[in-house]
Write a protein that holds these residues in place. Structure first.
Motif, short mmCIF file in Angstrom:
data_model
loop_
_atom_site.label_atom_id
_atom_site.label_comp_id
_atom_site.label_asym_id
_atom_site.label_seq_id
_atom_site.Cartn_x
_atom_site.Cartn_y
_atom_site.Cartn_z
N GLU A 93 8.67 -7.88 -0.94
CA GLU A 93 7.85 -8.52 0.10
C GLU A 93 7.62 -7.62 1.32
OE1 GLU A 93 9.30 -12.47 0.97
OE2 GLU A 93 9.00 -13.11 -1.10
N ASN A 94 7.08 -6.43 1.05
CA ASN A 94 6.88 -5.46 2.14
C ASN A 94 5.47 -5.41 2.70
OD1 ASN A 94 5.98 -4.19 -0.32
ND2 ASN A 94 5.97 -2.25 0.79
N ILE A 95 4.52 -6.11 2.06
CA ILE A 95 3.14 -6.13 2.56
C ILE A 95 2.61 -7.56 2.55
CG2 ILE A 95 0.76 -5.37 2.13
CD1 ILE A 95 1.86 -2.79 0.99
N LEU A 96 2.03 -7.96 3.68
CA LEU A 96 1.48 -9.31 3.79
C LEU A 96 0.02 -9.31 3.37
CD1 LEU A 96 1.90 -12.26 4.59
CD2 LEU A 96 1.31 -11.61 6.95
N LEU A 97 -0.29 -10.05 2.32
CA LEU A 97 -1.66 -10.23 1.86
C LEU A 97 -2.18 -11.58 2.35
CD1 LEU A 97 -1.35 -9.02 -1.86
CD2 LEU A 97 -1.93 -7.68 0.16
N LYS A 98 -3.42 -11.87 2.06
CA LYS A 98 -4.01 -13.16 2.46
C LYS A 98 -3.28 -14.34 1.82
CE LYS A 98 -8.40 -10.99 2.16
NZ LYS A 98 -8.15 -10.22 1.02
N ASP A 99 -2.80 -14.14 0.59
CA ASP A 99 -2.16 -15.24 -0.13
C ASP A 99 -0.63 -15.19 -0.11
OD1 ASP A 99 -1.94 -13.01 -1.75
OD2 ASP A 99 -2.53 -14.03 -3.59
N GLY A 100 -0.06 -14.39 0.78
CA GLY A 100 1.40 -14.32 0.90
C GLY A 100 1.92 -12.91 0.78
N TRP A 101 3.23 -12.81 0.73
CA TRP A 101 3.89 -11.51 0.70
C TRP A 101 3.76 -10.85 -0.67
CZ3 TRP A 101 5.29 -9.00 4.88
CH2 TRP A 101 5.49 -9.73 6.05
N ARG A 102 3.66 -9.53 -0.65
CA ARG A 102 3.51 -8.72 -1.86
C ARG A 102 4.70 -7.79 -1.99
NH1 ARG A 102 -0.33 -3.41 -2.34
NH2 ARG A 102 1.63 -2.30 -2.46
N ASP A 103 5.22 -7.68 -3.21
CA ASP A 103 6.20 -6.66 -3.53
C ASP A 103 5.45 -5.35 -3.82
OD1 ASP A 103 8.18 -8.61 -3.43
OD2 ASP A 103 8.32 -8.82 -5.60
N SER A 104 6.19 -4.23 -3.79
CA SER A 104 5.59 -2.94 -4.16
C SER A 104 6.57 -2.15 -5.00
CB SER A 104 5.26 -2.11 -2.91
OG SER A 104 4.26 -2.70 -2.14
N PHE A 105 6.08 -1.60 -6.11
CA PHE A 105 6.84 -0.58 -6.81
C PHE A 105 6.73 0.69 -5.98
CE2 PHE A 105 5.95 -2.58 -11.18
CZ PHE A 105 7.23 -3.14 -11.25
N ILE A 106 7.78 1.50 -5.98
CA ILE A 106 7.72 2.80 -5.34
C ILE A 106 7.94 3.87 -6.40
CG2 ILE A 106 10.14 2.73 -4.58
CD1 ILE A 106 9.07 4.32 -2.03
N PHE A 107 7.06 4.84 -6.41
CA PHE A 107 7.11 5.96 -7.33
C PHE A 107 7.27 7.24 -6.52
CE2 PHE A 107 4.86 2.72 -9.61
CZ PHE A 107 5.15 2.92 -10.95
N GLY A 108 8.03 8.19 -7.03
CA GLY A 108 8.21 9.44 -6.31
C GLY A 108 8.21 10.64 -7.22
N ILE A 109 7.92 11.80 -6.62
CA ILE A 109 7.97 13.07 -7.32
C ILE A 109 8.47 14.13 -6.34
CG2 ILE A 109 5.54 13.61 -6.86
CD1 ILE A 109 5.44 14.89 -9.70
#
Length: 178
Positions: A157-173
């Motif tokens: 729940e790191n980003i607030l969208l119009k319809d509620g909180w969004r999770d995010s996968f994090i990818f790294g290199i």
């Protein structure tokens, strides 16, 4: 900065004021921004975005690089790729991309992600580059894996969208992963 980098299908170049109309072609579509906290844009919002990009490009100590994706075949602007410096001391940056849906499924996002990673490691001499995406955005997750990024975890729940909180996968290199 006069950055221009290409692959077999596309060229990345600095965004220009005239690009706003092509940006608006995709930024005004619900499907493009369904996983984003912005949009769909009206014309003024798109113009404001491009003006913000142009202003950021002129800042001393620049931390944001937004590139127009130019399709080599028809020389049209079909999306944008972005590199943000997140931690200069620790040589860490974040990439993002957005492609006009008329060009989805053609490997464009993969090409853009590769070029942005190359920009971060070769031009900026960074150590780590990461990207985030909505877990529902399976196509973007596949792109990030395809370019050699490792799925490192889930930001809850790191980003607030119009319809509620969004999770995010994090990818790294890391630079040594290439």
């Amino acid at each position: 900065m006069n950055f221009r980098q290409g692959s077999t299908k596309i060229i990345l170049r600095e965004m220009e004021e005239r690009d706003w109309e092509d940006v608006h072609k995709y930024a005004s579509k619900e499907i493009v921004c369904q996983y984003q906290p912005w949009g769909p844009n009206n014309e003024q919002q798109t113009k404001d975005f491009v003006n913000e990009v142009l202003a950021d490009a002129k800042k001393e100590g620049r931390t944001r690089f937004v590139f127009s994706i130019i399709d080599k075949e028809n020389e049209s602007m079909i999306g944008a790729g972005e590199f943000n410096i997140r931690d200069l001391a620790n040589k860490t940056g974040e990439i993002g991309y957005i492609v006009n849906p008329d060009f989805w499924g053609n490997g464009i996002a993969t090409e853009v992600a590769k070029l942005l990673i190359e920009f971060g490691f070769k031009q900026l001499q960074f150590h780590r580059i990461y990207a985030t995406c909505d877990p529902r955005n399976i196509a973007s997750s596949k792109v990030l894996e395809k370019v050699g990024m490792t799925k490192e975890g889930l930001l809850r729940e790191n980003i607030l969208l119009k319809d509620g909180w969004r999770d995010s996968f994090i990818f790294g290199i890391l630079e040594q992963d290439l």
